[in-house]
Design a protein around this motif. Structure first.
Motif, mmCIF file in Angstrom:
data_model
loop_
_atom_site.group_PDB
_atom_site.id
_atom_site.type_symbol
_atom_site.label_atom_id
_atom_site.label_comp_id
_atom_site.label_asym_id
_atom_site.label_seq_id
_atom_site.Cartn_x
_atom_site.Cartn_y
_atom_site.Cartn_z
ATOM 1 N N ILE A 1 0.864 -1.174 0.077
ATOM 2 C CA ILE A 1 0.043 0.113 0.054
ATOM 3 C C ILE A 1 0.781 1.150 -0.056
ATOM 4 C CG2 ILE A 1 -1.499 1.266 1.235
ATOM 5 C CD1 ILE A 1 -2.737 -1.437 2.135
ATOM 6 N N LEU A 2 1.916 1.224 0.943
ATOM 7 C CA LEU A 2 3.025 2.260 0.692
ATOM 8 C C LEU A 2 3.511 2.522 -0.547
ATOM 9 C CD1 LEU A 2 4.506 1.599 4.444
ATOM 10 C CD2 LEU A 2 3.082 3.648 3.536
ATOM 11 N N THR A 3 3.943 1.472 -1.363
ATOM 12 C CA THR A 3 4.462 1.629 -2.487
ATOM 13 C C THR A 3 3.402 2.526 -3.592
ATOM 14 O OG1 THR A 3 5.535 -0.555 -1.951
ATOM 15 C CG2 THR A 3 5.522 0.255 -4.480
ATOM 16 N N THR A 4 2.270 1.825 -3.364
ATOM 17 C CA THR A 4 1.447 2.563 -4.388
ATOM 18 C C THR A 4 1.043 3.857 -4.087
ATOM 19 O OG1 THR A 4 0.378 0.198 -4.312
ATOM 20 C CG2 THR A 4 -0.827 1.884 -5.593
ATOM 21 N N LYS A 5 1.014 4.342 -2.816
ATOM 22 C CA LYS A 5 0.593 5.573 -2.398
ATOM 23 C C LYS A 5 1.794 6.385 -2.885
ATOM 24 C CE LYS A 5 -2.222 5.908 1.562
ATOM 25 N NZ LYS A 5 -2.269 6.406 2.987
ATOM 26 N N LEU A 6 3.043 5.970 -2.689
ATOM 27 C CA LEU A 6 4.137 6.771 -3.166
ATOM 28 C C LEU A 6 4.140 7.032 -4.494
ATOM 29 C CD1 LEU A 6 6.967 8.007 -2.604
ATOM 30 C CD2 LEU A 6 7.979 5.940 -3.092
ATOM 31 N N GLN A 7 3.721 5.799 -5.532
ATOM 32 C CA GLN A 7 3.876 5.992 -6.636
ATOM 33 C C GLN A 7 2.737 6.916 -7.083
ATOM 34 O OE1 GLN A 7 3.871 1.998 -8.445
ATOM 35 N NE2 GLN A 7 6.174 1.848 -7.918
ATOM 36 N N ASP A 8 1.550 6.887 -6.431
ATOM 37 C CA ASP A 8 0.401 7.892 -6.615
ATOM 38 C C ASP A 8 0.777 9.477 -6.247
ATOM 39 O OD1 ASP A 8 -0.749 6.028 -7.951
ATOM 40 O OD2 ASP A 8 -2.160 5.508 -6.251
ATOM 41 N N GLY A 9 1.948 9.509 -5.578
ATOM 42 C CA GLY A 9 2.431 11.015 -5.390
ATOM 43 C C GLY A 9 1.742 11.478 -4.018
ATOM 44 N N ASP A 10 1.723 10.643 -2.997
ATOM 45 C CA ASP A 10 1.340 11.130 -1.696
ATOM 46 C C ASP A 10 2.403 12.185 -1.386
ATOM 47 O OD1 ASP A 10 -0.103 10.256 1.123
ATOM 48 O OD2 ASP A 10 2.141 10.736 1.391
ATOM 49 N N PRO A 11 2.190 13.287 -0.819
ATOM 50 C CA PRO A 11 3.086 14.360 -0.650
ATOM 51 C C PRO A 11 4.173 14.032 0.535
ATOM 52 C CG PRO A 11 1.084 15.248 -0.681
ATOM 53 C CD PRO A 11 0.867 13.934 -0.837
ATOM 54 N N LEU A 12 3.455 13.451 1.478
ATOM 55 C CA LEU A 12 4.318 13.141 2.600
ATOM 56 C C LEU A 12 5.233 12.123 2.377
ATOM 57 C CD1 LEU A 12 4.372 13.442 6.087
ATOM 58 C CD2 LEU A 12 3.639 11.162 5.900
ATOM 59 N N LEU A 13 4.958 10.988 2.122
ATOM 60 C CA LEU A 13 5.628 9.787 1.195
ATOM 61 C C LEU A 13 6.877 10.129 0.407
ATOM 62 C CD1 LEU A 13 3.229 6.873 1.374
ATOM 63 C CD2 LEU A 13 4.556 7.595 3.186
ATOM 64 N N THR A 14 6.202 11.312 -0.496
ATOM 65 C CA THR A 14 7.337 11.636 -1.349
ATOM 66 C C THR A 14 8.320 12.356 -0.793
ATOM 67 O OG1 THR A 14 5.434 11.865 -3.309
ATOM 68 C CG2 THR A 14 7.457 13.136 -3.748
ATOM 69 N N GLU A 15 7.957 13.214 0.022
ATOM 70 C CA GLU A 15 9.059 13.986 0.616
ATOM 71 C C GLU A 15 10.104 13.218 1.805
ATOM 72 O OE1 GLU A 15 7.977 17.339 3.104
ATOM 73 O OE2 GLU A 15 9.926 17.558 3.798
ATOM 74 N N ALA A 16 9.440 12.273 2.374
ATOM 75 C CA ALA A 16 10.375 11.156 2.992
ATOM 76 C C ALA A 16 11.246 10.667 2.016
ATOM 77 C CB ALA A 16 9.476 10.227 3.722
ATOM 78 N N TRP A 17 10.569 9.850 0.979
ATOM 79 C CA TRP A 17 11.251 9.068 -0.143
ATOM 80 C C TRP A 17 12.627 9.997 -0.705
ATOM 81 C CZ3 TRP A 17 11.236 10.720 -5.462
ATOM 82 C CH2 TRP A 17 11.947 9.658 -6.143
ATOM 83 N N ALA A 18 12.169 11.251 -0.946
ATOM 84 C CA ALA A 18 13.233 11.884 -1.825
ATOM 85 C C ALA A 18 14.433 12.182 -0.873
ATOM 86 C CB ALA A 18 12.424 13.332 -2.106
ATOM 87 N N ARG A 19 14.160 12.464 0.388
ATOM 88 C CA ARG A 19 15.504 12.622 1.471
ATOM 89 C C ARG A 19 16.053 11.432 1.499
ATOM 90 N NH1 ARG A 19 14.889 17.193 5.063
ATOM 91 N NH2 ARG A 19 12.966 18.402 4.577
ATOM 92 N N MET A 20 15.451 10.350 1.598
ATOM 93 C CA MET A 20 16.362 8.881 1.656
ATOM 94 C C MET A 20 17.141 8.907 0.380
ATOM 95 S SD MET A 20 13.726 6.565 4.028
ATOM 96 C CE MET A 20 12.367 6.589 3.134
#
Ligand code: ARG
Length: 568
Positions: free
Chosen positions: A220-239
């Motif tokens: 679910i987290l993967t799909t949310k990230l791929q769908d552009g969830d802003p919070l997950l995207t920010e966390a992902w971008a930092r990592m």
């Protein structure tokens, strides 16, 4: 003209005179006492023409004679051997020295994308990455050398389920046990995180996914990230940024150059329109809720499974991003040739992507090539592991090489060049598919087929040339002459360089260059034992030979991505 084309041209007219149809083939003679080049296909031709092979070979040899050759002779059942005239060897060597490209045969320039390295966010680099970095970088240099317009791309693994697992690991570390996962993910928490800490998050997320329920959450987290969830995207971008910085530290040490630091995620915007396109043209089909494309050819086994493009939960897969990336590379970058450098376990995946791309018409007129390589083994013959039993870490391997070389070489800068050179040469000194045994003491030795052996040879020749300059005996005209059979032998080895370069480019095989460097260095050491250079009556010819040898070895090492030092 290369040594080989001289013989080929002579043979072609000899064939014509004898009414032989097949294109002549010439190889380097395996027995130098018989000649420099050899043609062995007369025997086969004689058989099909119902002629006596030795007689036909004699006729061909007779017709091929020219001033280029000291001798054209027949050996055994019908081999035709060519011995180049010394004057021709010397003239070729002189011309080669005067040519900045060392008589390299240039290709029709093609825009080429080379995809190598393929490191993953939050995962430690390991021995497989060493091979991809080292082989990929050498191929990049080889293709540039023959004139291609090359763009290298690291193709970071920054998108699929592994990112969901990483985010899950982060939430677990922040104390999540139940309820809304995302409220446990704080992008700021990644601000000062080290790669090791990041790696630990991924590991714990990965272990947690052994539990089906948690795996479902990671999806679910993967799909949310791929769908552009802003919070997950920010966390992902930092990592992603933390990982990339640490990866480029390592590629800088290895001197692997990337024109593009793109990742799987960069293909994301391309995925939806691509799937629409494939569906609109009836190429993609639904299968159990998922979207797939049928594939065949490209060396795939019969009834190969279709390539999965979109899972039933909407997530895009590794193959999807690869296909979308390929499409971008062709359409937006104008690639006419795309080369993927990964270990051989990805053969099925890469073939599937190639096949899908061809079916979809995304690779019209584009050459797609997969460069595979074999496994690095430990002394026990099993895949090389670090002490704790996990796949050997690349940074540990680099450290080991640097520690060993600093025990041998006092100057710290030179020690780094020698240690890294040892590591790289070991990786390139066997055909890439074979794999090799990781034996640091052997790699670092200055004897045998090793990086240090070549670097010492190079430094030794440079010191001869430097001494000549100090003594004011640098030759004015750089004309090669042959004063001894050992000198002829080393010059012949040098003259094979353009051929090795062409072969290396054709087969995408850096080993051709590694072997050329070794053969030249080996012949040089015999020449140097047999022939005084600075103390020769007239040193200018031999100094010119030394100069050519230094140029060829230096160029080969450069193409292998191996550094040199003028003094060791
Ligand atoms: N275009 C590609 N698939 N390149 C290879 C990527 C390798 C991948 N990141 C892995 O670690 O397995």
């Amino acid at each position: 003209m290369s040594v080989k084309s001289a013989a080929l041209a002579a043979l072609a007219s000899a064939y014509e005179l004898n009414g032989l149809e097949a294109g002549p083939c010439v190889v380097r003679s395996a027995r130098p006492e018989f000649g420099d080049l050899q043609c062995s296909d007369v025997m086969r031709l004689a058989k099909s023409a119902g002629k006596n092979p030795r007689l036909l070979a004699a006729e061909v040899a007779e017709a091929a004679r020219s001033a280029l050759f000291e001798d054209v002779s027949v050996a055994g059942p019908g081999f035709v051997n060519f011995r180049l005239a010394d004057a021709v060897v010397a003239a070729e060597a002189t011309a080669m020295l005067a040519d900045p490209s060392l008589a390299a045969e240039k290709a029709d320039p093609m825009r080429t994308v080379i995809d190598f390295g393929g490191p993953n966010v939050a995962k430690a680099l390991h021995v497989g990455h060493l091979r991809s970095f080292v082989i990929g970088e050498s191929l990049r240099r080889i293709l540039l050398e023959i004139g291609h317009d090359v763009l290298s791309d690291i193709h970071l693994g920054d998108w699929g389920l592994q990112m969901g697992k990483l985010l899950l690991g982060a939430a677990l570390a922040a104390g999540w046990r139940a309820g809304d996962l995302t409220s446990f993910i704080n992008p700021l928490a990644f601000e000062a995180m080290t790669v090791e800490e990041l790696g630990a998050l991924y590991k714990s997320g990965n272990v947690a996914c052994e539990d089906e329920a948690l795996l479902a959450l990671a999806r679910i987290l993967t799909t949310k990230l791929q769908d552009g969830d802003p919070l997950l995207t920010e966390a992902w971008a930092r990592m992603r940024a933390i990982s990339l910085a640490s990866i480029t530290d390592t590629t800088d040490i290895l001197d692997a150059h990337f024109d593009l630091l793109q990742g799987e995620s960069d293909a994301h915007a391309e995925v939806a329109p691509m799937l629409d396109d494939l569906m609109a043209r009836g190429l993609a089909r639904q299968s159990e809720g998922a979207l797939v494309i049928d594939i065949s050819g490209d060396g795939l086994p019969d009834n190969a499974p279709p390539l999965l493009l979109r899972k039933s939960d909407g997530a895009a897969l590794y193959g999807t991003t690869d296909l979308a990336t390929l499409r971008q590379r062709v359409r937006d970058i104008g690639a006419r040739q795309i080369i993927y450098c990964t270990d051989d376990r990805q053969a099925l995946h890469i073939s599937s992507v190639f096949s899908a791309a061809r079916r979809a018409g995304y690779a019209e007129g584009v050459e797609l090539r997969h460069v595979t390589f074999g496994t690095v083994r430990g002394n026990d013959g099993k895949p090389f592991k670090t002490r704790d039993g996990s796949a050997a870490s690349l940074t540990e391997m680099i450290d080991l090489a640097l520690i060993k070389s600093s025990e041998k070489v006092a100057d710290s800068q030179a020690a780094a060049v020698v240690g890294l050179g040892a590591l790289k040469f070991a990786d390139l000194s066997a055909p890439r598919r074979t794999g090799y045994v990781f034996d640091i003491d052997k790699m670092i030795s200055s004897e045998g087929r090793t990086g240090p052996y070549l670097q010492y040879a190079y430094a030794r020749i440079c010191s001869i040339l430097d001494k000549a300059e100090e003594a004011g005996i640098t030759p004015a005209a750089e004309t090669v002459s042959i004063s001894h059979p050992s000198e002829r032998a080393v010059l012949i080895e040098c003259l094979w360089y353009p051929h090795s370069l062409s072969e290396a480019a054709r087969h995408l095989e850096p080993f051709e260059i590694a072997d050329r460097a070794y053969q030249v260095a080996d012949a040089f050491s015999r020449f140097y034992t047999d022939c005084p250079v600075l103390k020769a009556d007239d040193p200018s010819g031999r100094l010119t030979t030394c100069k050519l040898v230094a140029r060829v070895i230096g160029k080969c090492l450069e193409l292998l991505g191996i550094g040199t030092v003028r003094r060791m």
